[in-house]
Design a protein around this motif. Sequence first.
Motif, PDB file in Angstrom:
ATOM      1  N   ASN A 178       0.832  -1.194   0.000  1.00 58.48           N
ATOM      2  CA  ASN A 178       0.000   0.000   0.000  1.00 58.48           C
ATOM      3  C   ASN A 178       0.864   1.240   0.000  1.00 58.48           C
ATOM      4  OD1 ASN A 178      -2.397  -1.576   0.179  1.00 58.48           O
ATOM      5  ND2 ASN A 178      -1.954  -1.885   2.345  1.00 58.48           N
ATOM      6  N   TYR A 179       0.341   2.302  -0.606  1.00 57.57           N
ATOM      7  CA  TYR A 179       1.134   3.493  -0.837  1.00 57.57           C
ATOM      8  C   TYR A 179       0.429   4.730  -0.308  1.00 57.57           C
ATOM      9  CZ  TYR A 179       2.986   0.230  -4.269  1.00 57.57           C
ATOM     10  OH  TYR A 179       3.518  -0.876  -4.883  1.00 57.57           O
ATOM     11  N   LYS A 180       1.211   5.771  -0.035  1.00 61.83           N
ATOM     12  CA  LYS A 180       0.607   7.052   0.291  1.00 61.83           C
ATOM     13  C   LYS A 180       1.532   8.172  -0.160  1.00 61.83           C
ATOM     14  CE  LYS A 180       2.353   7.768   4.969  1.00 61.83           C
ATOM     15  NZ  LYS A 180       1.961   8.169   6.337  1.00 61.83           N
ATOM     16  N   LEU A 181       0.890   9.290  -0.510  1.00 60.83           N
ATOM     17  CA  LEU A 181       1.638  10.485  -0.896  1.00 60.83           C
ATOM     18  C   LEU A 181       1.896  11.354   0.326  1.00 60.83           C
ATOM     19  CD1 LEU A 181      -0.038  11.802  -4.200  1.00 60.83           C
ATOM     20  CD2 LEU A 181       2.098  10.518  -3.954  1.00 60.83           C
ATOM     21  N   THR A 182       3.136  11.807   0.441  1.00 60.51           N
ATOM     22  CA  THR A 182       3.495  12.796   1.452  1.00 60.51           C
ATOM     23  C   THR A 182       3.832  14.079   0.713  1.00 60.51           C
ATOM     24  OG1 THR A 182       4.355  11.104   2.947  1.00 60.51           O
ATOM     25  CG2 THR A 182       5.035  13.392   3.341  1.00 60.51           C
ATOM     26  N   PHE A 183       3.197  15.179   1.100  1.00 62.72           N
ATOM     27  CA  PHE A 183       3.343  16.446   0.396  1.00 62.72           C
ATOM     28  C   PHE A 183       4.324  17.366   1.109  1.00 62.72           C
ATOM     29  CE2 PHE A 183       0.146  16.599  -2.958  1.00 62.72           C
ATOM     30  CZ  PHE A 183      -0.615  15.484  -2.659  1.00 62.72           C
ATOM     31  N   GLY A 184       5.008  18.190   0.318  1.00 63.62           N
ATOM     32  CA  GLY A 184       5.758  19.296   0.875  1.00 63.62           C
ATOM     33  C   GLY A 184       4.798  20.388   1.321  1.00 63.62           C
ATOM     34  N   LYS A 185       5.334  21.410   1.974  1.00 62.43           N
ATOM     35  CA  LYS A 185       4.499  22.474   2.536  1.00 62.43           C
ATOM     36  C   LYS A 185       4.022  23.482   1.496  1.00 62.43           C
ATOM     37  CE  LYS A 185       4.677  21.422   7.003  1.00 62.43           C
ATOM     38  NZ  LYS A 185       3.494  20.966   7.728  1.00 62.43           N
ATOM     39  N   GLY A 186       4.576  23.425   0.309  1.00 66.17           N
ATOM     40  CA  GLY A 186       4.119  24.315  -0.756  1.00 66.17           C
ATOM     41  C   GLY A 186       5.021  25.507  -0.980  1.00 66.17           C
TER      42      GLY A 186
END
Lengths: 113, 115
Positions: free
Chosen positions: B100-108
């Motif tokens: 299973n996978y998930k996206l981790t985002f930067g703060k923008g």
Amino acid sequence: DSGVTQTPKHLITATGQRVTLRCSPRSGDLSVYWYQQSLDQGLQFLIHYYNGEERAKGNILERFSAQQFPDLHSELNLSSLELGDSALYFCASSTFDRGEGQYFGPGTRLTVT
Amino acid sequence: GENVEQHPSTLSVQEGDSAVIKCTYSDSASNYFPWYKQELGKRPQLIIDIRSNVGEKKDQRIAVTLNKTAKHFSLHITETQPEDSAVYFCAARGYSGGSNYKLTFGKGTLLTVNP
């Protein structure tokens, strides 16, 4: 327009209440992802469903739950709401279950007063 | 878990100039890196993505480069236009147990293109 729909667009409710957010994925997409966006935390992954099955969990509180129905739409339930739950809630959908090619819906802005 | 750092947090350029936004990630197993553009009050829109078996990808005025050894990737926008003004987010796909996978985002990064 990404083809992903979310309702309602805005929701204002009081602390302690429970709300349900709804998401319909793009036609043909089997995955639905839920995200919370706030100014201080940015975009946070909550949970992923693929073809009705929960696949991955992120920073989702125990007061929050979700499900994906046979028609592939998904609902995010938020209960015992607190002021800090005020945020934009996005769902995204993708064709497969690997997290690639996610297309976001317009979001639901939740305000807890 | 995965941690994604994004720099700068704000970027102001003149129309026609280039803009570069950089991200670093912590999990060497991450293998998919999308970039999203979010205009004020709108949804994040996928603008380009790259997989770990590719070093660079271009789509008209935007390009993404990936350095797996250094665990960083960058977004390059050339010939910027006022409509490029938005918040840009990078993300890294890591594993969340099993397959299973998930996206981790930067703060923008808030990009402002001045006419």
